[in-house]
Design a protein around this motif. Structure first.
Motif, mmCIF file in Angstrom:
data_model
loop_
_atom_site.group_PDB
_atom_site.id
_atom_site.type_symbol
_atom_site.label_atom_id
_atom_site.label_comp_id
_atom_site.label_asym_id
_atom_site.label_seq_id
_atom_site.Cartn_x
_atom_site.Cartn_y
_atom_site.Cartn_z
ATOM 1 N N ASP A 56 -0.754 -2.543 -16.624
ATOM 2 C CA ASP A 56 0.396 -2.360 -17.513
ATOM 3 C C ASP A 56 1.299 -3.591 -17.547
ATOM 4 O O ASP A 56 2.427 -3.519 -18.029
ATOM 5 C CB ASP A 56 1.203 -1.133 -17.075
ATOM 6 N N ASN A 57 0.795 -4.705 -16.999
ATOM 7 C CA ASN A 57 1.525 -5.983 -16.945
ATOM 8 C C ASN A 57 2.780 -5.926 -16.092
ATOM 9 O O ASN A 57 3.714 -6.688 -16.299
ATOM 10 C CB ASN A 57 1.864 -6.497 -18.347
ATOM 11 N N LYS A 58 2.813 -5.026 -15.118
ATOM 12 C CA LYS A 58 3.932 -4.959 -14.175
ATOM 13 C C LYS A 58 3.553 -5.725 -12.914
ATOM 14 O O LYS A 58 2.456 -5.572 -12.400
ATOM 15 C CB LYS A 58 4.248 -3.506 -13.842
ATOM 16 N N LEU A 59 4.478 -6.543 -12.434
ATOM 17 C CA LEU A 59 4.265 -7.295 -11.203
ATOM 18 C C LEU A 59 4.619 -6.438 -10.000
ATOM 19 O O LEU A 59 5.549 -5.624 -10.043
ATOM 20 C CB LEU A 59 5.138 -8.546 -11.180
ATOM 21 N N SER A 60 3.901 -6.647 -8.919
ATOM 22 C CA SER A 60 4.240 -6.023 -7.644
ATOM 23 C C SER A 60 3.764 -6.928 -6.518
ATOM 24 O O SER A 60 2.977 -7.852 -6.731
ATOM 25 C CB SER A 60 3.630 -4.623 -7.521
ATOM 26 N N VAL A 61 4.264 -6.657 -5.336
ATOM 27 C CA VAL A 61 3.891 -7.410 -4.138
ATOM 28 C C VAL A 61 3.151 -6.458 -3.224
ATOM 29 O O VAL A 61 3.589 -5.323 -3.003
ATOM 30 C CB VAL A 61 5.135 -7.990 -3.431
ATOM 31 N N LEU A 62 2.025 -6.905 -2.710
ATOM 32 C CA LEU A 62 1.278 -6.092 -1.760
ATOM 33 C C LEU A 62 0.651 -6.979 -0.704
ATOM 34 O O LEU A 62 0.659 -8.202 -0.816
ATOM 35 C CB LEU A 62 0.235 -5.223 -2.468
ATOM 36 N N SER A 63 0.135 -6.349 0.317
ATOM 37 C CA SER A 63 -0.449 -7.066 1.442
ATOM 38 C C SER A 63 -1.852 -6.533 1.701
ATOM 39 O O SER A 63 -2.113 -5.340 1.530
ATOM 40 C CB SER A 63 0.426 -6.854 2.684
ATOM 41 N N THR A 64 -2.743 -7.431 2.091
ATOM 42 C CA THR A 64 -4.083 -7.034 2.496
ATOM 43 C C THR A 64 -4.397 -7.651 3.852
ATOM 44 O O THR A 64 -3.853 -8.695 4.211
ATOM 45 C CB THR A 64 -5.155 -7.475 1.481
ATOM 46 N N ALA A 65 -5.274 -7.005 4.567
ATOM 47 C CA ALA A 65 -5.658 -7.485 5.899
ATOM 48 C C ALA A 65 -6.792 -8.501 5.811
ATOM 49 O O ALA A 65 -7.597 -8.481 4.875
ATOM 50 C CB ALA A 65 -6.104 -6.306 6.752
ATOM 51 N N ASN A 66 -6.819 -9.366 6.796
ATOM 52 C CA ASN A 66 -7.915 -10.308 6.995
ATOM 53 C C ASN A 66 -8.263 -11.075 5.731
ATOM 54 O O ASN A 66 -7.406 -11.687 5.128
ATOM 55 C CB ASN A 66 -9.131 -9.595 7.593
ATOM 56 N N GLN A 67 -9.522 -11.026 5.316
ATOM 57 C CA GLN A 67 -9.964 -11.753 4.137
ATOM 58 C C GLN A 67 -9.964 -10.883 2.887
ATOM 59 O O GLN A 67 -10.396 -11.315 1.826
ATOM 60 C CB GLN A 67 -11.371 -12.328 4.362
ATOM 61 N N ASP A 68 -9.465 -9.648 2.975
ATOM 62 C CA ASP A 68 -9.461 -8.744 1.822
ATOM 63 C C ASP A 68 -8.569 -9.292 0.708
ATOM 64 O O ASP A 68 -7.598 -10.005 0.958
ATOM 65 C CB ASP A 68 -8.970 -7.353 2.234
#
Length: 72
Positions: A56-68
């Protein structure tokens, strides 16, 4: 090139269009920076913080572990 891309460039700001989108989704660049830094610092162990755009063209911040990645 890798390390240069990881360093801050003083006085660089996003384009006016990107600033509009940041303000729409995060209220301000300062709030985006705060959220991004907090997300990165709260990752225990190795991983990444990401600025992503959804379908939907909305920005968000997220986190992933390791090489994900957000794509996995």
């Amino acid at each position: 090139m890798y390390w240069e891309s990881m360093s801050a460039i003083k006085d660089q700001v996003p384009s006016s269009k990107f600033t509009e989108i940041i303000n729409r989704d995060f209220e301000s660049l300062d709030k985006l920076n705060e959220l991004f830094n907090n997300t990165a610092m709260s990752r225990s162990g190795s991983g990444w913080a990401w600025l992503v755009k959804d379908k939907d063209n909305k920005l968000s911040v997220l986190s992933t572990a390791n090489q994900d990645t957000p794509l996995s």
